[in-house]
Design a protein around this motif. Structure first.
Motif, PDB file in Angstrom:
ATOM      1  N   TYR A 157       0.843  -1.199   0.000  1.00 36.18           N
ATOM      2  CA  TYR A 157       0.000   0.000   0.000  1.00 36.18           C
ATOM      3  C   TYR A 157       0.879   1.250   0.000  1.00 36.18           C
ATOM      4  O   TYR A 157       1.899   1.288   0.689  1.00 36.18           O
ATOM      5  CB  TYR A 157      -0.918  -0.004   1.231  1.00 36.18           C
ATOM      6  N   PRO A 158       0.556   2.285  -0.786  1.00 35.40           N
ATOM      7  CA  PRO A 158      -0.670   2.541  -1.557  1.00 35.40           C
ATOM      8  C   PRO A 158      -0.637   2.019  -2.992  1.00 35.40           C
ATOM      9  O   PRO A 158      -1.312   2.556  -3.873  1.00 35.40           O
ATOM     10  CB  PRO A 158      -0.769   4.068  -1.534  1.00 35.40           C
ATOM     11  N   PHE A 159       0.197   1.024  -3.266  1.00 35.39           N
ATOM     12  CA  PHE A 159       0.199   0.312  -4.544  1.00 35.39           C
ATOM     13  C   PHE A 159       0.624   1.188  -5.732  1.00 35.39           C
ATOM     14  O   PHE A 159       0.134   1.013  -6.841  1.00 35.39           O
ATOM     15  CB  PHE A 159      -1.171  -0.318  -4.807  1.00 35.39           C
ATOM     16  N   THR A 160       1.508   2.112  -5.462  1.00 34.85           N
ATOM     17  CA  THR A 160       2.048   2.957  -6.524  1.00 34.85           C
ATOM     18  C   THR A 160       3.381   2.388  -6.987  1.00 34.85           C
ATOM     19  O   THR A 160       4.031   1.609  -6.286  1.00 34.85           O
ATOM     20  CB  THR A 160       2.282   4.390  -6.025  1.00 34.85           C
ATOM     21  N   SER A 161       3.825   2.815  -8.165  1.00 32.56           N
ATOM     22  CA  SER A 161       5.114   2.357  -8.680  1.00 32.56           C
ATOM     23  C   SER A 161       6.244   2.803  -7.757  1.00 32.56           C
ATOM     24  O   SER A 161       7.235   2.093  -7.572  1.00 32.56           O
ATOM     25  CB  SER A 161       5.335   2.883 -10.099  1.00 32.56           C
ATOM     26  N   GLU A 162       6.076   3.994  -7.156  1.00 30.08           N
ATOM     27  CA  GLU A 162       7.096   4.499  -6.240  1.00 30.08           C
ATOM     28  C   GLU A 162       7.217   3.606  -5.002  1.00 30.08           C
ATOM     29  O   GLU A 162       8.322   3.307  -4.537  1.00 30.08           O
ATOM     30  CB  GLU A 162       6.763   5.932  -5.799  1.00 30.08           C
ATOM     31  N   LYS A 163       6.059   3.165  -4.465  1.00 25.29           N
ATOM     32  CA  LYS A 163       6.074   2.312  -3.274  1.00 25.29           C
ATOM     33  C   LYS A 163       6.702   0.953  -3.595  1.00 25.29           C
ATOM     34  O   LYS A 163       7.496   0.418  -2.803  1.00 25.29           O
ATOM     35  CB  LYS A 163       4.647   2.116  -2.749  1.00 25.29           C
ATOM     36  N   ILE A 164       6.359   0.409  -4.743  1.00 19.23           N
ATOM     37  CA  ILE A 164       6.896  -0.896  -5.124  1.00 19.23           C
ATOM     38  C   ILE A 164       8.408  -0.808  -5.317  1.00 19.23           C
ATOM     39  O   ILE A 164       9.157  -1.698  -4.898  1.00 19.23           O
ATOM     40  CB  ILE A 164       6.210  -1.432  -6.395  1.00 19.23           C
ATOM     41  N   GLN A 165       8.862   0.281  -5.926  1.00 22.14           N
ATOM     42  CA  GLN A 165      10.300   0.464  -6.115  1.00 22.14           C
ATOM     43  C   GLN A 165      10.996   0.601  -4.766  1.00 22.14           C
ATOM     44  O   GLN A 165      12.100   0.069  -4.561  1.00 22.14           O
ATOM     45  CB  GLN A 165      10.583   1.696  -6.981  1.00 22.14           C
ATOM     46  N   GLU A 166      10.344   1.304  -3.845  1.00 23.95           N
ATOM     47  CA  GLU A 166      10.897   1.460  -2.492  1.00 23.95           C
ATOM     48  C   GLU A 166      11.064   0.102  -1.816  1.00 23.95           C
ATOM     49  O   GLU A 166      12.093  -0.173  -1.177  1.00 23.95           O
ATOM     50  CB  GLU A 166       9.956   2.346  -1.671  1.00 23.95           C
TER      51      GLU A 166
END
Length: 578
Positions: A157-166
């Motif tokens: 969460y919040p399921f953004t590309s930025e979060k996944i990359q993090e």
């Protein structure tokens, strides 16, 4: 239906934009439904992050994924503005209602098939389960929601590309700085558990060699392996070695989880979220798997299970140097291998014939022997056995110094006897203790498997099944030299043939000369093998004989047409005056 004053805008996968109401509503509906029948106004979703969940009750992968999504939703929805909307692909309302009853979120009403179809098309849904995440502004965050939930769960969460990359960057850093703590400690837990329920701090494992055993006792290979690991563990403890085992259980049932404590070792708590996370981290591909973590917290070996089965305590301490030593031992064993060395065990010095008579293993020495690992319950085995029978009979006609031994994985004596009754060769008796050692030695991970042993007792190939399928009896004696001879014969066979040709039986595309193994000719409808004039796009085969003969006829027709009398036109059926 009146439109909301401040409609949320949704950007779909194809780049189009839609007002939120126009995306989810219809001309006579401005609400979504819950599984208790309550209606929820679409306007109330303003400012929330959404997941559009395309799924169906008839879809096995959907049924398996939905509980994961329920768990994530249940944890997130009380804390953040997040909602999921079920877009059903069920074919009747009863199935929809039954499936939706397990979901705590909203849905497009089943009766509104037009909106469901429109959403499918808008988000280009090619398969299910499919999960699209939209942010609070209605913009698509990702259409890979299923993969993200499976990989990261609520942490995504919040399921953004930025979060996944993090998260990926964090995992990469964790790999570089790996320690027993980064592996086993989670945000809510800094301990593992003993069989008596006692909590043992992970810090107590620092400086030790640790085996992370991924296990599911309900899975037979795992259940069979556990006693062997327990024996190694016990012996190492008796020697005073700093070695621990931590079970990473993948069980769904707590009783099965408790069965994994076959020795006084440790485990992650039942259904701990770290279990699946570690399975991904170590790229788990098979069970059993024992990942060896060294005293420095680094991975010494990705899976020592096979070495433990084969060498027991001798595999310790599982270092690269030890595995290099074991490899040399294996080479020496292979160099000294004879038929008797792996097929005789104590009093078990025989196989059985069709009449139940015992045939001494020593009587098979100096023959080429195929070990056929198979079972009646296995459809691919039943499909392959007739091919092997055919090849066996042809080979035996030419050379008596050849034999096949059936190594059964059948579940009962009756099934074994029924299956063996259709085989003309020898067998290990049903339930023979040598079966497990042969499976380990030849690394039998699946059946049917056919292992070729040469006259010297050395292994020729463990992939003889592929050779029989490709070449039948011609593959005998299954050596590299024989394969080279076959290849040379095939190349000689195709000399002078065109690489491509057009044919009137398949005018859509050119046919290309292709190695096809076995096939059925679409011209004469007879079986063929080795070479085909083939169209991959249409899966169309022609025997070279059919293709080339027809090609000659076509050329002859063309020449005949070329000799047409001046002033006449021939269309192949009739000639008319121009």
């Amino acid at each position: 239906m009146s439109e909301a004053a401040n409609n949320v805008v949704v950007e779909t996968i194809n780049g189009d934009s839609h007002e939120f109401n126009s995306l989810l509503a219809s001309s006579d509906r401005d609400f979504l439904v819950r599984n208790n029948g309550d209606q929820v106004k679409i306007d109330s979703l303003k400012g929330k992050k959404l997941g559009l969940y395309f799924s169906a009750s008839w879809c096995g992968p959907c049924q398996r994924f939905t509980p994961n999504l329920v768990e994530v939703y249940s944890e997130l929805s009380p804390k953040v503005d997040f909602e999921v909307i079920f877009v059903s692909a069920d074919e009747d309302e009863e199935s929809f209602n039954s499936y939706f009853s397990k979901m705590p979120w909203l849905a497009i009403p089943f009766s509104d098939s037009e909106t469901r179809k429109r959403l499918d098309e808008s988000f280009k849904v090619m398969g299910i389960p499919h999960l699209v995440f939209l942010d609070e502004n209605g913009k698509v965050s990702t259409d890979e929601g299923v993969e993200i939930i499976r990989e990261y769960g609520v942490e995504g969460y919040p399921f953004t590309s930025e979060k996944i990359q993090e998260l990926k960057d964090f995992e990469e850093k964790a790999r570089k700085e790996q320690s027993i703590k980064t592996i086993l400690v989670s945000r809510s837990r800094d301990f593992v558990v003993a069989s008596d329920g006692k909590k043992v701090p992970v810090s107590e494992l620092e400086g030790k060699t640790v085996g992370l055993c991924f296990s599911a006792s309900s899975f037979k290979p795992s259940a069979d392996f556990t006693p062997k690991l327990a024996e190694v563990y016990k012996k190492l403890k008796e020697k005073g070695e700093d070695f621990e085992v931590v079970i990473i259980s993948l069980e769904d049932e707590e009783e099965s989880f408790k069965e994994s404590f076959a020795a006084p070792w440790l485990a992650l708590p039942f259904k701990d979220k770290s279990c699946e996370k570690l399975a991904r981290y170590f790229e788990l591909s098979t069970l059993p798997t024992v990942v060896i973590i060294g005293p420095d917290g680094k991975t010494l070996h990705p899976n020592a299970a096979e070495a433990i089965e084969e060498h027991g305590i001798e595999a310790y301490p599982f270092t690269p140097e030890k595995f290099a030593e074991l490899k040399e031992i294996e080479k020496a064993k292979e160099a000294a291998q004879t038929l008797e060395s792996f097929l005789i065990s104590g009093d078990l010095d025989y196989v059985i014939g069709k009449d139940g008579a015992k045939v001494k293993v020593t009587d098979l020495v100096a023959k080429t022997v195929l070990l056929y690992f198979s079972a009646h319950w296995c459809p691919p085995c039943r499909g392959f056995t007739p091919n092997l029978v055919k090849a066996y009979k042809k080979i035996k006609e030419k050379d008596e110094a050849f034999e096949v031994i059936f190594v059964s994985s059948d579940r009962d004596q009756t099934s074994f006897e029924e299956y063996y009754s259709g085989m003309p060769w020898l067998a290990l008796p049903f339930g023979d203790a040598r079966k497990s050692s042969l499976s380990r030695k030849f690394k039998v991970q699946g059946i049917p498997k056919l292992v070729a042993i040469g006259p010297t007792g050395k292994t020729i190939t463990t992939e003889a099944r592929n050779l029989v399928m490709a070449h039948g009896a011609d593959a005998y004696p299954f050596t590299e030299e024989r394969l080279k001879e076959i290849e040379a014969q095939y190349e000689e066979m195709a000399k002078g043939w065109p690489q491509k040709l057009k044919h009137k039986l398949h005018e859509e595309h050119e046919l290309e000369l292709t190695r096809r193994g076995s096939f059925v000719c679409d011209g004469c409808e007879e079986p063929g093998e080795v070479w085909s004039f083939y169209c991959g796009e249409c899966d169309f085969d022609l025997h070279p004989k059919c293709a080339l003969e027809k090609d000659k006829e076509t050329k002859a027709d063309a020449e005949e047409e070329g000799n047409t009398k001046e002033g006449w036109v021939c269309d192949g059926e009739v000639c008319t005056r121009a």
